[in-house]
Design a protein around this motif. Structure first.
Motif, PDB file in Angstrom:
ATOM      1  N   ASP A  92       1.322  -1.209  -0.150  1.00 44.56           N
ATOM      2  CA  ASP A  92       0.025  -0.297   0.073  1.00 44.56           C
ATOM      3  C   ASP A  92       0.573   1.565   0.342  1.00 44.56           C
ATOM      4  N   GLU A 151       1.049   4.768  -3.460  1.00 40.15           N
ATOM      5  CA  GLU A 151       0.622   6.230  -2.567  1.00 40.15           C
ATOM      6  C   GLU A 151       2.093   7.280  -3.633  1.00 40.15           C
ATOM      7  N   ASN A 184      -2.454   6.596 -13.556  1.00 40.91           N
ATOM      8  CA  ASN A 184      -3.179   6.055 -14.112  1.00 40.91           C
ATOM      9  C   ASN A 184      -3.590   6.067 -15.608  1.00 40.91           C
ATOM     10  N   ASP A 211      -9.864   1.076  -3.156  1.00 42.47           N
ATOM     11  CA  ASP A 211      -9.816   1.533  -1.668  1.00 42.47           C
ATOM     12  C   ASP A 211      -9.240   2.494  -2.019  1.00 42.47           C
ATOM     13  N   GLU A 212      -8.877   3.587  -0.919  1.00 39.92           N
ATOM     14  CA  GLU A 212      -8.132   4.672  -1.635  1.00 39.92           C
ATOM     15  C   GLU A 212      -6.663   4.602  -1.261  1.00 39.92           C
ATOM     16  N   SER A 213      -6.002   3.366  -1.710  1.00 41.99           N
ATOM     17  CA  SER A 213      -4.728   2.708  -2.089  1.00 41.99           C
ATOM     18  C   SER A 213      -4.864   2.656  -3.180  1.00 41.99           C
ATOM     19  N   TYR A 214      -5.151   1.340  -3.596  1.00 49.81           N
ATOM     20  CA  TYR A 214      -5.968   1.184  -4.689  1.00 49.81           C
ATOM     21  C   TYR A 214      -7.238   1.838  -5.935  1.00 49.81           C
ATOM     22  N   GLN A 215      -7.132   2.422  -6.460  1.00 46.09           N
ATOM     23  CA  GLN A 215      -7.986   3.139  -6.988  1.00 46.09           C
ATOM     24  C   GLN A 215      -8.145   2.409  -8.650  1.00 46.09           C
ATOM     25  N   ARG A 216      -9.896   2.244  -8.687  1.00 47.02           N
ATOM     26  CA  ARG A 216      -9.842   2.495  -9.742  1.00 47.02           C
ATOM     27  C   ARG A 216      -9.445   2.375 -11.085  1.00 47.02           C
ATOM     28  N   ARG A 247      -6.840  -7.819  -1.880  1.00 45.71           N
ATOM     29  CA  ARG A 247      -5.496  -6.674  -1.097  1.00 45.71           C
ATOM     30  C   ARG A 247      -6.068  -7.934   0.625  1.00 45.71           C
ATOM     31  N   TYR A 288      -1.458  -5.657  -2.139  1.00 44.09           N
ATOM     32  CA  TYR A 288      -2.339  -6.083  -3.441  1.00 44.09           C
ATOM     33  C   TYR A 288      -2.121  -6.413  -4.293  1.00 44.09           C
TER      34      TYR A 288
END
Length: 129
Positions: A13, A17, A24, A72-77, A91, A104
Motif C-alpha cells: 500500500d 501512494e 493512472n 479502496d483509497e490505496s488501489y483506485q479504480r 487486498r 495488493y
C-alpha cells in the motif's frame, strides 16, 4: 504441494501512494498492465502464500488478517484498464504481531482481466474459516 500457482503483479500500500496521474492514465491503454511495483509467481500452499520474483515474499496463513477483492483509497479504480470493470485487486492485510502490512495482488492478468483473483480469494476464505 501447491494449491494454486499464478503469475502475479503486486504492490505494498505504501508504494501505491507514490503513483502519479501519469500512472493512472497509462493504465487505461491496451497493452499496459495494471499499476504495480513487483512481478513474480505466486504459490498458495497449505501453509500460506509464497511469491518469488523481483522481490520475494512469504506470508504464513496464520498472519493473514483480512482478504478483500475490490478497490479502496490505496488501489483506485483508475489503476486498472476500463476502471476495473474486468479486474479488481485482491487486498491482503497481514499481521505477524510485530508489523502490519497490506499488499495488493493481480493474478494472471491477461488484458481481459485478472483470471485467478477470485479463485485465490475463495481458497483463502475456506482455509481461514
Amino acid at each position: 504441494m501447491n494449491l494454486l500457482e499464478a503469475k502475479v503483479l503486486w504492490s505494498y500500500d505504501h508504494e501505491l501512494e507514490t503513483k502519479t496521474g501519469i500512472n493512472n492514465i497509462a493504465a487505461q491503454f491496451t497493452g499496459v498492465p495494471p499499476v504495480h511495483n513487483h512481478t513474480g509467481v505466486l504459490r498458495l500452499t497449505k501453509d500460506g502464500l509464497i511469491i518469488r520474483g523481483d522481490e520475494d515474499l512469504i506470508i504464513p496463513l496464520a498472519d493473514v488478517e483480512e482478504a478483500y477483492v475490490g478497490f479502496d483509497e490505496s488501489y483506485q479504480r483508475n489503476f486498472v484498464k476500463n476502471l476495473g470493470l474486468l479486474c479488481q485487486p485482491l487486498r491482503i492485510v497481514t499481521n505477524n504481531g510485530i508489523s502490519k502490512n497490506t499488499i495488493y495482488l493481480i493474478l494472471d492478468y491477461n488484458y481481459f482481466g485478472c483470471a485467478k483473483n477470485l479463485t485465490l480469494f475463495d481458497l483463502l476464505q475456506e482455509m481461514l474459516a
